[in-house]
Design a protein around this motif. Structure first.
Motif, PDB file in Angstrom:
ATOM      1  N   ARG A  14     -17.588   4.412  40.100  1.00 64.23           N
ATOM      2  CA  ARG A  14     -16.628   5.486  40.391  1.00 64.23           C
ATOM      3  C   ARG A  14     -16.861   6.084  41.783  1.00 64.23           C
ATOM      4  O   ARG A  14     -15.962   6.623  42.399  1.00 64.23           O
ATOM      5  CB  ARG A  14     -16.704   6.572  39.318  1.00 64.23           C
ATOM      6  N   GLY A  15     -18.097   5.965  42.269  1.00 68.44           N
ATOM      7  CA  GLY A  15     -18.383   6.484  43.599  1.00 68.44           C
ATOM      8  C   GLY A  15     -17.558   5.804  44.683  1.00 68.44           C
ATOM      9  O   GLY A  15     -17.298   6.390  45.742  1.00 68.44           O
ATOM     10  N   GLU A  16     -17.119   4.567  44.415  1.00 68.72           N
ATOM     11  CA  GLU A  16     -16.403   3.815  45.444  1.00 68.72           C
ATOM     12  C   GLU A  16     -15.084   4.486  45.832  1.00 68.72           C
ATOM     13  O   GLU A  16     -14.640   4.362  46.988  1.00 68.72           O
ATOM     14  CB  GLU A  16     -16.154   2.388  44.962  1.00 68.72           C
ATOM     15  N   PHE A  17     -14.471   5.199  44.892  1.00 69.55           N
ATOM     16  CA  PHE A  17     -13.218   5.885  45.222  1.00 69.55           C
ATOM     17  C   PHE A  17     -13.465   6.995  46.250  1.00 69.55           C
ATOM     18  O   PHE A  17     -12.615   7.270  47.090  1.00 69.55           O
ATOM     19  CB  PHE A  17     -12.576   6.446  43.945  1.00 69.55           C
ATOM     20  N   VAL A  18     -14.635   7.598  46.179  1.00 69.09           N
ATOM     21  CA  VAL A  18     -14.999   8.628  47.153  1.00 69.09           C
ATOM     22  C   VAL A  18     -15.405   7.977  48.475  1.00 69.09           C
ATOM     23  O   VAL A  18     -14.997   8.408  49.559  1.00 69.09           O
ATOM     24  CB  VAL A  18     -16.135   9.514  46.611  1.00 69.09           C
ATOM     25  N   ARG A  19     -16.218   6.909  48.375  1.00 68.06           N
ATOM     26  CA  ARG A  19     -16.632   6.212  49.599  1.00 68.06           C
ATOM     27  C   ARG A  19     -15.410   5.756  50.398  1.00 68.06           C
ATOM     28  O   ARG A  19     -15.346   5.918  51.617  1.00 68.06           O
ATOM     29  CB  ARG A  19     -17.488   4.987  49.253  1.00 68.06           C
ATOM     30  N   GLU A  23     -14.567   6.776  54.169  1.00 71.75           N
ATOM     31  CA  GLU A  23     -14.531   5.721  55.187  1.00 71.75           C
ATOM     32  C   GLU A  23     -13.161   5.640  55.853  1.00 71.75           C
ATOM     33  O   GLU A  23     -13.060   5.510  57.081  1.00 71.75           O
ATOM     34  CB  GLU A  23     -14.875   4.369  54.547  1.00 71.75           C
ATOM     35  N   ALA A  24     -12.100   5.696  55.062  1.00 73.20           N
ATOM     36  CA  ALA A  24     -10.748   5.547  55.617  1.00 73.20           C
ATOM     37  C   ALA A  24     -10.419   6.694  56.557  1.00 73.20           C
ATOM     38  O   ALA A  24      -9.604   6.549  57.475  1.00 73.20           O
ATOM     39  CB  ALA A  24      -9.722   5.468  54.487  1.00 73.20           C
ATOM     40  N   ASP A 175      -3.399   6.055  47.307  1.00 72.92           N
ATOM     41  CA  ASP A 175      -3.221   4.695  47.850  1.00 72.92           C
ATOM     42  C   ASP A 175      -4.560   3.964  47.886  1.00 72.92           C
ATOM     43  O   ASP A 175      -4.664   2.804  47.471  1.00 72.92           O
ATOM     44  CB  ASP A 175      -2.675   4.755  49.284  1.00 72.92           C
ATOM     45  N   LEU A 176      -5.571   4.629  48.403  1.00 73.92           N
ATOM     46  CA  LEU A 176      -6.890   4.000  48.516  1.00 73.92           C
ATOM     47  C   LEU A 176      -7.451   3.649  47.138  1.00 73.92           C
ATOM     48  O   LEU A 176      -8.060   2.597  46.949  1.00 73.92           O
ATOM     49  CB  LEU A 176      -7.858   4.935  49.261  1.00 73.92           C
TER      50      LEU A 176
END
Lengths: 242, 242
Positions: A14-19, A23-24, A175-176
């Motif tokens: 779930r951390g990837e949605f924040v990363r 990043e974007a 979107d991300l």
């Protein structure tokens, strides 16, 4: 001050949605648990922070974000907080709310993807619940993946500003997150995802467009992007695809 | 204009978290699907609105709320929108965010409660997945109910303003939603809930305090409160408690 993200250091999860949002947006952040132990990194330090008795607002689980006096857990709440600061929450109250609603629906899909390999208990091994997993994964592939993706397709198709974004004509954290959901489904369920995506061309286009954004592209090529693996939410078990 | 809540007319379900907020605040609202069909009520009218091709922001599923030009789905997003308007979002950004984080954790617990009776597929009958349900319910009773309730107990105990509320010293939608979660667990898992609640006195006190608030009390006694039943999220199947 850099944002401090606290999440398991070896999975996207779930951390990837924040990363991805950080990043974007080119934000200054530290992925704390991925630092060396001597600098406060590692899983045991993460666990200690989560259980810190002096923190009146300790999260239920990672990820959580620290920004000065703000400590916030729950992926969607973190994005709710970061969204306006990173310029990823759309324009105005209505679009901000719509972005959040989309994020919550993505979170529902992610939770269902997780439960395909843990349909009985998160505390037990996959191998001990494989029979139920095979059944749950079949229902997820046949009913839920098409239902979720076709709903996102509808949102894109009906967007009065065009089908390049879910909300308005600007990039949002939704979107991300949809990019990440599609990426995860393609990893875990390559056959089933391909079938469903054949009917959702705007979702496919959004996924490709996000991937080629300069900052996202650079991130995905960098060592900061952890590879999908079978400790995360999206796991490739051949018996669960078909 | 009255708020329009759109949700299944015969269950508490996820809509109940919105109903409770509206009722506790004394807000003017219409529970549209519970009106007679001649006034736009009923499940088929709800289904038509959900599928309305002219609505660019149709929700993935009920509940959704209409307030003038705003159309918003996802329970937590509805409460995010209503919270400040109803005075149920705490005071200031940090408390509002904390309230939302708590709501999302309650939503996670609610989703897990749902999956105890539908561990394989939401599209199939309970009776066709009872064996897996018995297994999942055991893990939910033994690990998850205590884990969630003890976390909420910790939040209450660590609240610098005292343990009467989850956030600060005012009523928030998170308090109301925790009441509903406890109420649902007591209905569906009377034995397991009693065991877990024996270790969480502040949660028990919050549940009792919410129940005796005048507006909540009046609502719970009224025909507007739908009784728990085996079509909802919290279902009493004797074989799933123990």
């Amino acid at each position: 001050m850099a944002y401090q993200l606290h999440y398991w250091p070896t999975i996207q999860g779930r951390g990837e949605f924040v990363r991805l949002a950080l990043e974007a947006a080119g934000a200054d952040y530290v992925d704390v648990a991925r630092l060396p132990a001597s600098q406060g990194g590692g899983e045991s330090a993460l666990g200690r922070r989560l259980g810190d008795p002096d923190n009146p607002r300790a999260a239920f689980a990672p990820p959580f974000l620290i920004d000065g006096d703000i400590v916030v857990g729950q992926t969607a709440a973190i994005l709710l907080y970061l969204g306006p600061k990173l310029g990823l929450a759309g324009i105005g109250e209505s679009d901000g709310l719509c972005t959040h609603q989309l994020q919550l629906t993505i979170a529902d899909a992610v939770a269902e993807a997780h439960d395909t390999h843990h349909p009985i208990s998160t505390g037990d091994y996959y191998e001990d619940q494989r029979d139920a997993a095979v059944q749950r994964a079949r229902a997820f592939r046949e009913a839920r993946i098409p239902k979720f993706l076709s709903w996102f397709e509808q949102v894109l198709q009906r967007n009065p500003s065009g089908d390049l974004h879910l909300v308005g004509d600007v990039l949002t954290y939704a979107d991300l997150s949809l990019f990440q959901l599609v990426d995860g489904l393609q990893y875990a369920f390559p056959k089933a995802a391909a079938r469903a995506l054949a009917a959702t061309p705007s979702v496919v286009k959004l996924h490709a467009n996000i991937r080629r954004r300069q900052r996202v592209h650079d991130y995905l090529q960098s060592p900061r992007r952890i590879a999908f693996n079978e400790d995360g939410i999206f796991r490739r078990y051949v018996e669960l695809d078909g």
